[in-house]
Design an enzyme around this catalytic site. Structure first.
Site, PDB file in Angstrom:
ATOM      1  N   HIS A 105       0.819  -1.221   0.000  1.00  0.00           N
ATOM      2  CA  HIS A 105       0.000   0.000   0.000  1.00  0.00           C
ATOM      3  C   HIS A 105       0.854   1.273   0.000  1.00  0.00           C
ATOM      4  O   HIS A 105       0.356   2.344   0.318  1.00  0.00           O
ATOM      5  CB  HIS A 105      -0.963  -0.009   1.199  1.00  0.00           C
ATOM      6  CG  HIS A 105      -2.038  -1.047   1.083  1.00  0.00           C
ATOM      7  ND1 HIS A 105      -2.822  -1.431   2.132  1.00  0.00           N
ATOM      8  CD2 HIS A 105      -2.457  -1.784   0.009  1.00  0.00           C
ATOM      9  CE1 HIS A 105      -3.685  -2.375   1.722  1.00  0.00           C
ATOM     10  NE2 HIS A 105      -3.469  -2.606   0.444  1.00  0.00           N
ATOM     11  N   ASN A 197      -3.617 -12.647  15.544  1.00  0.00           N
ATOM     12  CA  ASN A 197      -4.426 -11.428  15.549  1.00  0.00           C
ATOM     13  C   ASN A 197      -5.006 -11.192  16.943  1.00  0.00           C
ATOM     14  O   ASN A 197      -5.238 -12.121  17.709  1.00  0.00           O
ATOM     15  CB  ASN A 197      -5.558 -11.532  14.522  1.00  0.00           C
ATOM     16  CG  ASN A 197      -6.082 -10.185  14.076  1.00  0.00           C
ATOM     17  OD1 ASN A 197      -5.305  -9.254  13.869  1.00  0.00           O
ATOM     18  ND2 ASN A 197      -7.378 -10.047  13.951  1.00  0.00           N
TER      19      ASN A 197
END
Ligand SMILES: [Zn+2]
Length: 237
Positions: A105, A197
């Site tokens: 990104h 996570n």
């Protein structure tokens, strides 16, 4: 063993960088998801430049955490057999010592000139329309991939997923494509998949193994275990 690691906002959050989705909703009255688009930049470039100038300035106030440092140790141990892919636009992986990082990104600390297509390391602001060091045009924008733009180096990432033995997703919600599809791609190739996570993610049930907890605890533990299992460790640090 060839490993592909994907990191997301959850890794940087523990260094004190507000995650894009959890930034408290609004930035100066705007949804950050709306600010980060080519359409917003065309309509109100100053707004978008101020948003990214503020995020770039924020980088000077944060440091890498134990998760970044563990991934740098993993690169020391595995060398070219590790590909570290990040959705994060900060430079915390590099500052922790990682040298081969794919920023799918883009990067906050790089300015991209839309006149000459040049890219330049950048720590200052862009709102004030500084001239491009390459061509002099006042057309620099943050070198970040906005919603609706195509992420960088997808072919290299897919090639690495195609060839790897283990895919590990760390601190990412599993909802932003194309990264969200990496686990399916890996599974279709028979690759072992692991998720680290903080919370259950939308993709958790897709992984062979999913562990919950802060990245600064889960990642060092996983890296030490992997290095012990592969005979690469222990490595101090
Ligand atoms: Zn230029």
């Amino acid at each position: 063993m060839r490993v592909v690691v994907l990191t997301g906002a959850g890794v940087s959050a523990e260094s004190g960088l507000a995650t894009f989705r959890d930034a408290g909703g609004l930035w100066e009255g705007h949804d950050p998801m709306v600010v980060a688009t080519p359409e917003s930049f065309a309509a109100d470039p100053d707004l978008v430049q101020r948003f990214y100038d503020a995020r770039r300035a924020e980088l000077a106030r944060v440091e890498p955490n134990a998760a970044h440092r563990a991934l740098a140790r993993l690169e020391d141990a595995l060398g070219d057999d590790l590909l570290l892919v990040t959705q994060n636009v900060d430079d915390l992986h590099e500052r922790a010592g990682s040298r081969r990082v794919v920023h799918m990104h883009g990067r906050l600390r790089v300015a991209w000139c839309t006149a000459c297509d040049g890219r330049h390391d950048w720590t200052g602001t862009l709102l004030d329309l500084p001239p491009c060091p390459g061509c002099g045009a006042e057309r620099l924008r943050p070198d970040v991939v906005w919603f609706g733009e195509i992420p960088y180096e997808m072919e290299r990432i897919e090639d690495a997923l195609w060839d790897c033995d283990l895919f590990v997703s760390i601190g990412t919600s599993g909802v932003v494509y194309p990264a969200a599809a990496f686990v399916q791609y890996a599974l279709s190739r028979g690759v072992t998949t692991l998720e680290l996570n903080l919370d259950v993610s939308d993709a958790s049930t897709d992984f062979h193994v999913s562990r919950r907890g802060p990245a600064s605890e889960l990642v060092p533990a996983w890296v030490e275990g992997l290095m012990a299992a592969t005979g690469a460790g222990p490595v101090s640090g």
